[in-house]
Write an enzyme that holds these catalytic residues in place. Sequence first.
Site, PDB file in Angstrom:
ATOM      1  N   LYS A  59     -19.789  91.666 116.458  1.00  0.00           N
ATOM      2  CA  LYS A  59     -19.352  91.061 117.720  1.00  0.00           C
ATOM      3  C   LYS A  59     -19.429  89.553 117.559  1.00  0.00           C
ATOM      4  CE  LYS A  59     -20.342  90.689 122.611  1.00  0.00           C
ATOM      5  NZ  LYS A  59     -21.014  91.301 123.760  1.00  0.00           N
ATOM      6  N   ARG A  80     -16.821  87.717 131.811  1.00  0.00           N
ATOM      7  CA  ARG A  80     -18.005  87.070 132.399  1.00  0.00           C
ATOM      8  C   ARG A  80     -17.762  86.748 133.866  1.00  0.00           C
ATOM      9  NH1 ARG A  80     -19.511  83.289 127.113  1.00  0.00           N
ATOM     10  NH2 ARG A  80     -19.889  85.059 125.703  1.00  0.00           N
ATOM     11  N   LYS A 112     -23.672  81.733 123.005  1.00  0.00           N
ATOM     12  CA  LYS A 112     -24.255  82.934 122.398  1.00  0.00           C
ATOM     13  C   LYS A 112     -24.223  82.874 120.872  1.00  0.00           C
ATOM     14  CE  LYS A 112     -23.563  85.893 126.451  1.00  0.00           C
ATOM     15  NZ  LYS A 112     -23.251  87.266 126.931  1.00  0.00           N
ATOM     16  N   GLU A 143     -23.525  93.478 108.559  1.00  0.00           N
ATOM     17  CA  GLU A 143     -23.904  93.924 109.907  1.00  0.00           C
ATOM     18  C   GLU A 143     -23.630  95.430 110.062  1.00  0.00           C
ATOM     19  OE1 GLU A 143     -25.295  92.673 112.527  1.00  0.00           O
ATOM     20  OE2 GLU A 143     -25.208  90.503 112.362  1.00  0.00           O
ATOM     21  N   LYS A 163     -15.309  93.370 117.486  1.00  0.00           N
ATOM     22  CA  LYS A 163     -14.935  92.776 118.773  1.00  0.00           C
ATOM     23  C   LYS A 163     -14.906  91.258 118.658  1.00  0.00           C
ATOM     24  CE  LYS A 163     -16.778  92.388 123.390  1.00  0.00           C
ATOM     25  NZ  LYS A 163     -17.895  92.691 124.251  1.00  0.00           N
ATOM     26  N   SER A 185     -11.318  91.118 127.301  1.00  0.00           N
ATOM     27  CA  SER A 185     -10.732  90.637 128.556  1.00  0.00           C
ATOM     28  C   SER A 185      -9.739  89.486 128.344  1.00  0.00           C
ATOM     29  CB  SER A 185     -11.848  90.211 129.506  1.00  0.00           C
ATOM     30  OG  SER A 185     -12.667  89.219 128.912  1.00  0.00           O
ATOM     31  N   TYR A 236      -8.392  97.537 128.311  1.00  0.00           N
ATOM     32  CA  TYR A 236      -8.085  97.538 129.743  1.00  0.00           C
ATOM     33  C   TYR A 236      -6.678  98.056 130.001  1.00  0.00           C
ATOM     34  CZ  TYR A 236     -12.263  94.707 129.535  1.00  0.00           C
ATOM     35  OH  TYR A 236     -13.540  94.281 129.284  1.00  0.00           O
TER      36      TYR A 236
HETATM   37  C1  PBG Z   1     -22.053  91.251 126.894  1.00  0.00           C
HETATM   38  C2  PBG Z   1     -20.658  91.741 126.771  1.00  0.00           C
HETATM   39  C3  PBG Z   1     -19.529  90.912 126.769  1.00  0.00           C
HETATM   40  C4  PBG Z   1     -18.429  91.734 126.678  1.00  0.00           C
HETATM   41  C5  PBG Z   1     -18.888  93.055 126.609  1.00  0.00           C
HETATM   42  N1  PBG Z   1     -20.270  93.039 126.664  1.00  0.00           N
HETATM   43  C6  PBG Z   1     -19.408  89.455 126.925  1.00  0.00           C
HETATM   44  C7  PBG Z   1     -20.329  88.558 126.233  1.00  0.00           C
HETATM   45  O1  PBG Z   1     -20.813  88.829 125.130  1.00  0.00           O
HETATM   46  O2  PBG Z   1     -20.595  87.508 126.825  1.00  0.00           O
HETATM   47  C8  PBG Z   1     -17.025  91.217 126.660  1.00  0.00           C
HETATM   48  C9  PBG Z   1     -15.938  92.163 126.944  1.00  0.00           C
HETATM   49  C10 PBG Z   1     -14.647  91.524 127.282  1.00  0.00           C
HETATM   50  O3  PBG Z   1     -14.463  90.293 127.221  1.00  0.00           O
HETATM   51  O4  PBG Z   1     -13.749  92.289 127.632  1.00  0.00           O
HETATM   52  N2  PBG Z   1     -23.063  92.075 126.469  1.00  0.00           N
END
Ligand code: PBG
Length: 326
Positions: free
Chosen positions: A197, A207, A219, A235, A250, A276, A315
């Site tokens: 990720k 968010r 992050k 990983e 991701k 998203s 989505y």
């Molecule tokens: C956080 C989390 C995130 C998403 C899924 N779980 C955002 C982040 O790491 O800040 C993002 C999913 C998306 O953008 O559709 N645990």
Amino acid sequence: MAFPYQRNRRLRATEAIRDLVAEHHLLPTDFMVPLFLIEGERKKEEISSMPGYYRFSLDLLIEEVKDCYSLGLRSVLLFVKVAEELKDNEGAEALNDDGLMQRGIRAIKIAVPEMYVMSDVALDPYSSFGHDGIVVENEIVNDLTVEILGDMAVSHARAGADMVAPSDMMDGRIGYIRERLEDEGFKNTGIMSYSAKYASSFYGPFRDVLDSTPGFGDKKTYQMNIANSQEALSEVERDIEEGADIVMIKPGMPYLDVLRIVKDNFNVPIAVYQVSGEYAMIKAAAEKGWLPHDEVVLESLIAFKRAGATLIATYFAKDAVRLLKG
Ligand code: PBG
């Protein structure tokens, strides 16, 4: 043998032959449907940065799950929006067996038992700092966080989750969660690890959905450096060793190379998350008339299959199955 004995266009001449020789196909069972659960009743709130996507209160979420099931979709990936007053640094509410997530899981498994329920395991929706871990002196501490994630996973399993999906990127959490699940007798509860990720800027709309933008910093001390791909292999390798059943890459489209190398190196199912920001980009371009919505959606999804994905969190899941039915 060369031209004219070989003419590549022969196999492209009609839709029938194109479909017959297609290397990949999209199916409803390729998709995981991310769902956003909020407190309240009869609530369906459109997300401003994700047009056509909603947060649901539990009563309407159940209707949504039934609708997904009737379309042929077989898995949901559940996220919750936690009330501001329930947030703290340790994410105590995440362990509440009667919390929104736990109630959501139970209700879905009662209403549509055949739907495969995956639950998000991470502290950010519960964190007063909007981070995926406990904050001590502006640092996201790993090992303390992992202990809470273990308890959280057990709480979700107790509520009936088929699979837990840790999206936090703490080190060692898969092994710890696996051990806790075994200790508590949940030997059949799966783990889908967000293994690779990235610290991506494509998560902005998500968010907004959960009101989980980090209060300070970013992050980058736990999510992966966007410049790296080989690191994804280590990983993934660690997560498989620690007991992950499915590994995830991701975001999706900007990381197809990562998907491919993971596919070439490991023999476990690989999930990809079309996040998203990817959804928002396609929606925005389509709204402006700059891209054809339906075609671009299907093209983005088949790209994941081509790159090696077994499962796709998107989505567009409902749109896609409607489009595939023609
Ligand atoms: C956080 C989390 C995130 C998403 C899924 N779980 C955002 C982040 O790491 O800040 C993002 C999913 C998306 O953008 O559709 N645990």
